[in-house]
Scaffold this active site. Structure first.
Site, PDB file in Angstrom:
ATOM      1  N   ARG A   1      12.845  43.698  38.590  1.00  0.00           N
ATOM      2  CA  ARG A   1      12.026  44.298  39.640  1.00  0.00           C
ATOM      3  C   ARG A   1      12.427  43.636  40.964  1.00  0.00           C
ATOM      4  NH1 ARG A   1      11.294  47.698  36.464  1.00  0.00           N
ATOM      5  NH2 ARG A   1       9.339  48.483  35.602  1.00  0.00           N
TER       6      ARG A   1
ATOM      7  N   GLU B   1      11.197  50.829  46.878  1.00  0.00           N
ATOM      8  CA  GLU B   1      12.033  51.875  46.255  1.00  0.00           C
ATOM      9  C   GLU B   1      11.428  53.247  46.517  1.00  0.00           C
ATOM     10  OE1 GLU B   1      12.624  50.947  42.118  1.00  0.00           O
ATOM     11  OE2 GLU B   1      13.455  48.975  42.570  1.00  0.00           O
TER      12      GLU B   1
ATOM     13  N   HIS C   1      17.902  51.989  40.802  1.00  0.00           N
ATOM     14  CA  HIS C   1      17.004  51.703  39.673  1.00  0.00           C
ATOM     15  C   HIS C   1      17.320  52.650  38.509  1.00  0.00           C
ATOM     16  CE1 HIS C   1      12.824  49.990  38.457  1.00  0.00           C
ATOM     17  NE2 HIS C   1      13.598  50.161  37.400  1.00  0.00           N
TER      18      HIS C   1
HETATM   19  C1  DGY Z   1      11.460  50.154  32.960  1.00  0.00           C
HETATM   20  O1  DGY Z   1      11.370  50.844  31.946  1.00  0.00           O
HETATM   21  O2  DGY Z   1      10.622  49.355  33.325  1.00  0.00           O
HETATM   22  C2  DGY Z   1      12.696  50.334  33.753  1.00  0.00           C
HETATM   23  O3  DGY Z   1      12.667  49.624  34.937  1.00  0.00           O
HETATM   24  C3  DGY Z   1      12.900  51.802  34.005  1.00  0.00           C
HETATM   25  O4  DGY Z   1      14.202  52.049  34.397  1.00  0.00           O
END
Ligand code: DGY
Length: 326
Positions: free
Chosen positions: A237, A266, A285
């Site tokens: 993240r 984002e 992402h």
């Molecule tokens: C998640 O599943 O948390 C991922 O970041 C999605 O791409």
């Protein structure tokens, strides 16, 4: 009477059929995310909600008095306020396991792209600048045999460690709250303090979930400890990194480069200075964005949803809410 659920995005037909067998449902059919006001209206009488990364607030929960479960179509659940969900008696579930290998593949793509400057060299060829490849300022950095430091050795971190060890003969070390002795043995890993890890790794990957404790875990101090040749990779993240400190480290060549799949905000703002730096590789992402992984995530989320609304124990309740499982 079947329980009622709301689905905030289009899902594979097979998953929709599975939900239809057990629930009365409606779906948000638009490509753009559902606006909050409409979401509140849609969930006012539902038992379950299935969505990617729902921002759970008091105001959202108070609009859904019958809600029993929120099924997240993602493994990361930092958008859940678990204390709030507990106080409303709402279970939260997520989708671990089915995307681990997919995200680990992407991470290796990022490592190789940054080390061998693949996106930059792609532009170099397309723009007609290629006359020779003898200029040492265009050279990259070896991945095989280098030291990889993983911050957060969870399920995905483990898959990366396996690729690093057996695919690239890397020396792999990690920082984690708890020791992972079985993985140390399996992959020859070494546990380090955060400081040691920063100082001695050639590639540093953060894979910690976002929480109040991990927000800005990597900041000015950590970048100042890294080798000047270090490459920093983040696929967890954006908020686990102090993005301004990272930009400063990249601009001043305190570190060699970075590869990022996640950002503080984002989608990234067009004015974000990261977009104008050559020593950073950026992806939107897309860690879990393969058809196979996304289909499997949708099915897992549906199974969690159906279990949650039919009074069974959903298989993947987030750890903070497991004590609420019937
Ligand atoms: C998640 O599943 O948390 C991922 O970041 C999605 O791409």
């Amino acid at each position: 009477m079947k329980p009622k659920v709301f689905i905030t995005k289009q899902i594979p037909e097979e998953v929709e059929r599975y939900i239809a067998e057990h629930c009365e449902y409606s779906i948000w059919e638009e490509e753009t995310p559902i606006p909050e006001a409409q979401l509140k209206e849609k969930i006012k009488d539902v038992d379950g909600l299935i969505c990617p990364k729902a921002n759970v607030t008091e105001s959202l929960l108070s609009h859904a008095p019958n809600l029993k479960v929120i099924s997240n179509i993602a493994v990361g659940y930092d958008s859940f306020d678990t204390e709030l969900m507990e106080s409303h008696g709402v279970l939260g579930t997520h989708t671990p396991y089915v995307l681990d290998e997919t995200v680990a593949d992407l991470i290796f793509g990022l490592i190789l792209s940054a080390a061998r400057r693949i996106p930059e060299m792609d532009k170099f060829v397309r723009s007609g600048q290629w006359s020779s490849m003898e200029d040492t300022s265009l050279f990259g950095k070896d991945v095989h045999g280098a030291t990889l430091g993983i911050v957060g050795l969870g399920r995905i971190g483990e898959k990366v460690a396996r690729r690093a060890k057996f695919g690239f003969n890397m020396n792999v070390q990690y920082y984690n709250r708890s020791r992972r002795e079985e993985l140390e043995e399996k992959y020859g890993l070494e546990k380090k303090s955060m400081e040691e890890l920063m100082q001695s790794s050639d590639f540093i990957l953060t894979m910690v979930p976002l929480s109040p404790e991990t927000t800005k875990l990597i900041g000015e101090k950590e970048f100042s400890l890294m080798k000047q040749e270090a490459v920093f990779i983040n696929a967890s993240r954006g908020k686990v990194v102090d993005e301004s400190a990272l930009i400063e480290a990249l601009k001043s060549n305190k570190i060699r480069g970075a590869a990022l799949d996640v950002f503080e905000q984002e989608p990234v703002d067009a004015a974000n200075p990261l977009l104008s730096l050559d020593n950073v590789v950026l992806t939107p992402h897309l860690g879990s964005a393969t058809q196979q992984a996304r289909d499997a995530m949708a099915m897992k989320a549906a199974e969690n949803l159906v279990a949650g609304v039919t009074g069974q124990a959903p298989p993947n309740v987030v750890k903070e809410l497991q004590h609420l499982v019937p």
